[in-house]
Design an enzyme around this catalytic site. Structure first.
Site, PDB file in Angstrom:
ATOM      1  N   SER A  78      63.022  51.379  53.087  1.00 22.44           N
ATOM      2  CA  SER A  78      64.426  51.569  53.436  1.00 22.44           C
ATOM      3  C   SER A  78      65.117  50.276  53.865  1.00 22.44           C
ATOM      4  O   SER A  78      65.182  49.339  53.099  1.00 22.44           O
ATOM      5  CB  SER A  78      64.530  52.636  54.519  1.00 22.44           C
ATOM      6  OG  SER A  78      65.865  52.990  54.695  1.00 22.44           O
ATOM      7  N   HIS A  79      65.562  50.229  55.112  1.00 21.07           N
ATOM      8  CA  HIS A  79      66.351  49.101  55.598  1.00 21.07           C
ATOM      9  C   HIS A  79      65.472  47.982  56.156  1.00 21.07           C
ATOM     10  O   HIS A  79      65.990  46.977  56.616  1.00 21.07           O
ATOM     11  CB  HIS A  79      67.294  49.608  56.684  1.00 21.07           C
ATOM     12  CG  HIS A  79      66.557  50.379  57.730  1.00 21.07           C
ATOM     13  ND1 HIS A  79      66.088  51.655  57.489  1.00 21.07           N
ATOM     14  CD2 HIS A  79      66.144  50.056  58.963  1.00 21.07           C
ATOM     15  CE1 HIS A  79      65.437  52.075  58.555  1.00 21.07           C
ATOM     16  NE2 HIS A  79      65.442  51.129  59.468  1.00 21.07           N
ATOM     17  N   ASP A 139      71.916  50.237  52.121  1.00 23.56           N
ATOM     18  CA  ASP A 139      70.669  49.635  52.597  1.00 23.56           C
ATOM     19  C   ASP A 139      69.674  49.406  51.457  1.00 23.56           C
ATOM     20  O   ASP A 139      70.010  49.565  50.280  1.00 23.56           O
ATOM     21  CB  ASP A 139      70.041  50.499  53.699  1.00 23.56           C
ATOM     22  CG  ASP A 139      69.451  51.786  53.164  1.00 23.56           C
ATOM     23  OD1 ASP A 139      69.962  52.293  52.152  1.00 23.56           O
ATOM     24  OD2 ASP A 139      68.473  52.286  53.753  1.00 23.56           O
ATOM     25  N   ASP A 141      67.185  50.964  50.067  1.00 21.92           N
ATOM     26  CA  ASP A 141      66.922  52.010  49.068  1.00 21.92           C
ATOM     27  C   ASP A 141      68.162  52.829  48.732  1.00 21.92           C
ATOM     28  O   ASP A 141      68.056  53.837  48.020  1.00 21.92           O
ATOM     29  CB  ASP A 141      65.782  52.914  49.522  1.00 21.92           C
ATOM     30  CG  ASP A 141      66.099  53.642  50.817  1.00 21.92           C
ATOM     31  OD1 ASP A 141      66.855  53.098  51.644  1.00 21.92           O
ATOM     32  OD2 ASP A 141      65.588  54.765  51.009  1.00 21.92           O
ATOM     33  N   ASP A 179      70.254  54.743  50.534  1.00 25.40           N
ATOM     34  CA  ASP A 179      70.623  56.036  51.128  1.00 25.40           C
ATOM     35  C   ASP A 179      71.558  55.900  52.329  1.00 25.40           C
ATOM     36  O   ASP A 179      72.150  56.873  52.767  1.00 25.40           O
ATOM     37  CB  ASP A 179      69.393  56.889  51.465  1.00 25.40           C
ATOM     38  CG  ASP A 179      68.421  56.199  52.397  1.00 25.40           C
ATOM     39  OD1 ASP A 179      68.657  55.035  52.770  1.00 25.40           O
ATOM     40  OD2 ASP A 179      67.406  56.835  52.741  1.00 25.40           O
ATOM     41  N   ARG A 180      71.700  54.675  52.852  1.00 25.73           N
ATOM     42  CA  ARG A 180      72.590  54.508  54.003  1.00 25.73           C
ATOM     43  C   ARG A 180      73.938  53.927  53.576  1.00 25.73           C
ATOM     44  O   ARG A 180      74.032  53.319  52.509  1.00 25.73           O
ATOM     45  CB  ARG A 180      71.980  53.552  55.013  1.00 25.73           C
ATOM     46  CG  ARG A 180      70.705  54.068  55.616  1.00 25.73           C
ATOM     47  CD  ARG A 180      70.256  53.166  56.743  1.00 25.73           C
ATOM     48  NE  ARG A 180      69.054  53.736  57.354  1.00 25.73           N
ATOM     49  CZ  ARG A 180      68.645  53.487  58.571  1.00 25.73           C
ATOM     50  NH1 ARG A 180      69.328  52.647  59.327  1.00 25.73           N
ATOM     51  NH2 ARG A 180      67.559  54.046  59.049  1.00 25.73           N
ATOM     52  N   LYS A 235      70.047  61.468  52.059  1.00 22.01           N
ATOM     53  CA  LYS A 235      71.349  60.897  52.354  1.00 22.01           C
ATOM     54  C   LYS A 235      71.699  59.947  51.219  1.00 22.01           C
ATOM     55  O   LYS A 235      70.823  59.516  50.482  1.00 22.01           O
ATOM     56  CB  LYS A 235      71.353  60.193  53.708  1.00 22.01           C
ATOM     57  CG  LYS A 235      70.286  59.126  53.902  1.00 22.01           C
ATOM     58  CD  LYS A 235      70.346  58.615  55.335  1.00 22.01           C
ATOM     59  CE  LYS A 235      69.266  57.594  55.615  1.00 22.01           C
ATOM     60  NZ  LYS A 235      68.050  58.206  56.157  1.00 22.01           N
TER      61      LYS A 235
HETATM   62  C1  VG1 Z   1      65.728  55.978  61.493  1.00 22.36           C
HETATM   63  C2  VG1 Z   1      67.043  56.663  61.822  1.00 22.36           C
HETATM   64  C3  VG1 Z   1      67.038  58.069  61.272  1.00 22.36           C
HETATM   65  C4  VG1 Z   1      66.768  58.007  59.766  1.00 22.36           C
HETATM   66  C5  VG1 Z   1      65.476  57.257  59.499  1.00 22.36           C
HETATM   67  C6  VG1 Z   1      65.202  57.054  58.029  1.00 22.36           C
HETATM   68  O1  VG1 Z   1      64.671  56.677  62.073  1.00 22.36           O
HETATM   69  O2  VG1 Z   1      67.266  56.686  63.223  1.00 22.36           O
HETATM   70  O3  VG1 Z   1      68.259  58.689  61.555  1.00 22.36           O
HETATM   71  O4  VG1 Z   1      66.679  59.300  59.234  1.00 22.36           O
HETATM   72  O5  VG1 Z   1      65.539  55.968  60.087  1.00 22.36           O
HETATM   73  O6  VG1 Z   1      66.235  56.319  57.434  1.00 22.36           O
HETATM   74  P1  VG1 Z   1      64.000  56.226  63.448  1.00 22.36           P
HETATM   75  O7  VG1 Z   1      62.869  57.186  63.657  1.00 22.36           O
HETATM   76  O8  VG1 Z   1      63.576  54.804  63.269  1.00 22.36           O
HETATM   77  O9  VG1 Z   1      65.067  56.329  64.490  1.00 22.36           O
HETATM   78  V1  VG1 Z   1      65.954  55.424  56.018  1.00 22.36           V
HETATM   79  O10 VG1 Z   1      67.364  54.759  55.548  1.00 22.36           O
HETATM   80  O11 VG1 Z   1      64.531  54.775  56.356  1.00 22.36           O
HETATM   81  O12 VG1 Z   1      65.508  56.623  54.903  1.00 22.36           O
HETATM   82 CO    CO Z   2      67.227  53.940  53.567  1.00 22.43          CO
END
Ligand code: VG1
Ligand code: CO
Length: 543
Positions: free
Chosen positions: A113-114, A277, A279, A281-282, A376
């Site tokens: 992800s990010h 981000d 991947d 989704d953000r 998302k």
């Molecule tokens: C974080 C965010 C959460 C989100 C998750 C995955 O998790 O707070 O809202 O769903 O990342 O996002 P955490 O447990 O670090 O707070 V992504 O863009 O990795 O799919």
């Molecule tokens: Co992501």
């Protein structure tokens, strides 16, 4: 074709309750590491075995190697067909869409992800179920249990395939259909939003900038914004996906998408800015000299859903993660819709979306989405905003200010303390949990505590229970403080502190957020003893 069975050792690295594995690349490169996890997926996910498997990732370092390994294991486990994004690329929402479109047995998505990418950075893998969504806890539990006992995996001794050539390839007896990663997704967007109206907006001289942060959305944004919607060339910046995201941190917030934020707050600011981000989704959404919080974004989208043809007259309800501000609740109440509060993580929206209890949902962490997929969706949110802007022909700031006048403003901030000592972080949360018992009725500064607990979610569809989803302290005036530990960090622990206050008075809608929340922030710090327990004087990231 001979299947090779390789002896391996059990491992227990997947945290129960998380939707996949997210680790340093170096960990994934250890012998049999990725292989073990993938075999555990095939050992436990036996539904719809005749249907294809969708495969792709965000293009970060190790994506291509991982794809070849997964293809061989899939073939050796009797998988008949894989739908693969060209070059091994699929954004997370595009993968979710392909799973649904192909009625697949599920999908394997490669992304952290990010989190940053590169040989010394992060990699990740997760399994999505046939509804297109991240695996629910019963599935991740099964994969985790299998990982504790695994002693072999199956693979083939076949050469790598060419990932870049559209069409059909084979790995052993398995067909690999290599598809354009963008077109099906772009078609879906065209069904949901009024592309004609948005095209007219761009023709009228409206200017925007989309920062793809050298991550997966570059090709998607170019196709949709610049080709199909006629935004001027150059609207999309950092549009070439790179294995290390150009040394960046592909997290669309004011800290990591600073280049974009500076432009939108500068003298030559365009009308609209957005970023996504690693991947895809953000999303982060900005107007000229104006930042839209993700919590407000969900509320504004809900209030303006009728602007978009795909949503006009068909909103069944809305959901937000527990730490997300209550701005959407106020809109839902006015519209007579249910608003559900779920734990953090997109997987908790899945059942509600499948049962059509909700159409829209969102998280404070720059995540917004709907029932069009089961993840998302960053570009989707950007297009929704464009559709609203095209329909209303007002600026982002005017739309949000008008929203606050109608519903009141939920001031909101999140303070992250990254890479703190794990024992210290756990100790802090345990101590807070113990404190919640005595808090109700007490006064903290000028705020009276209405309730305090560790959030427990009862899924209204399948009755499953998820405990310990975050300490929340609610005050009599509707303000809240929430604490939880991140489940996605890869270094030590990350403590997240979420603070929210409601302001009905229009004269007080233009305060600085940190100032408006100053007393609550102080209360949050003192109550948890953040300085004493973590040794940190201030957060790493404030959003
Ligand atoms: C974080 C965010 C959460 C989100 C998750 C995955 O998790 O707070 O809202 O769903 O990342 O996002 P955490 O447990 O670090 O707070 V992504 O863009 O990795 O799919
Ligand atoms: Co992501």
């Amino acid at each position: 074709m001979t299947v090779q069975t390789i002896t391996t050792q059990p491992f227990s690295d997947q945290k129960p309750g998380t939707s996949g594995l997210r680790k340093k690349v170096k960990v994934f490169e250890k012998p049999n590491y990725l292989e073990n996890f993938v075999q555990c997926i095939f050992d436990t996910q036996r539904d719809r075995e005749d249907a294809p498997l969708v495969l792709g990732g965000d293009g970060r370092y190790y994506n291509r190697q991982a794809i070849q390994i997964i293809l061989r294991i899939a073939a050796a486990n009797g998988c008949a067909r894989v739908v693969l994004g060209q070059g091994g690329i699929l954004s997370t929402p595009a993968a979710s869409h392909l799973i649904r479109q192909h009625q697949a047995r599920g999908g394997i998505i490669l992304s952290a992800s990010h989190n940053p990418g590169g040989p010394d950075e992060d990699f990740g893998i997760k399994f999505n179920t046939p509804n297109g969504g991240p695996a629910p806890e019963k599935v991740t539990e099964a994969i985790y249990r299998a990982s504790l006992h695994i002693n072999r995996y199956h693979t083939l001794d076949t050469p790598d395939i060419d990932l870049d050539c559209l069409g059909t390839a084979s790995v052993g007896d398995m067909w690999v259909e290599i598809v354009d990663p963008v077109s099906a997704y772009a078609d879906l967007m065209e069904q949901l939003f009024d592309f004609g109206q948005i095209r007219a907006l761009f023709q009228s001289g409206f200017r925007m900038r989309f920062d793809a942060m050298h991550a997966v959305t570059g090709p998607y944004a170019r196709e949709i914004l610049e080709k199909r919607l006629g935004a001027p060339a150059g609207t999309v910046i950092n549009g070439v996906p790179l294995e290390d995201f150009g040394h960046g941190h592909p997290d669309p917030n004011l800290v990591y998408a600073k280049e974009l934020a500076d432009y939108l707050f500068g003298a030559d600011a365009p009308d609209f800015g957005a970023a996504s981000d690693g991947d895809g989704d953000r999303n982060m959404v900005l107007g000229r000299h104006f930042f839209v919080t993700p919590s407000d974004s969900l509320a504004v989208i809900l209030a303006n859903a009728a602007s978009a043809p795909g949503y006009r007259g068909r909103i069944s309800g809305v959901a937000r993660s527990m730490p997300t501000s209550q701005a959407a609740d106020r809109v839902a109440a006015k519209l007579g819709l249910n608003c559900y509060e779920t734990p953090t993580g997109w997987k908790f929206f899945g059942n509600l979306l499948d049962a059509d209890k909700i159409t829209l949902c969102g998280e404070e962490s720059f995540g917004t989405g709907s029932d069009h997929v089961r993840e998302k969706d960053g570009l989707w949110a950007v297009l929704f905003w464009l559709n609203i802007l095209a329909a209303r022909r007002q600026s982002v700031a005017e739309i949000v200010r008008e929203h606050w006048r109608t519903y009141g403003r939920n001031y909101y901030t999140r303070h992250d303390y990254e890479a703190v000592d794990s024992d210290a972080a756990n100790g802090l949360v345990d101590a807070l949990r113990a404190k919640t018992v005595d808090l109700p009725g007490q006064k903290l500064g000028s705020y009276a505590v209405a309730y305090a607990d560790d959030f427990r979610y009862l899924d209204p569809i399948d009755d499953s229970v998820s405990d310990k989803q975050g300490i929340r302290i609610g005050f009599q005036d509707g303000s809240r403080i929430v604490y939880r530990l991140s489940g996605t960090g890869t270094e030590g622990a990350t403590l997240r502190v979420y603070v929210e206050a409601y302001e009905a008075d229009q004269a007080r809608h233009d305060l600085d957020t940190q100032q408006a929340l100053a007393e609550l922030i102080q209360i949050a710090n003192d109550l948890a003893g953040i300085r004493e327990r973590t040794g940190r004087n201030e957060p790493t990231v404030i959003t």
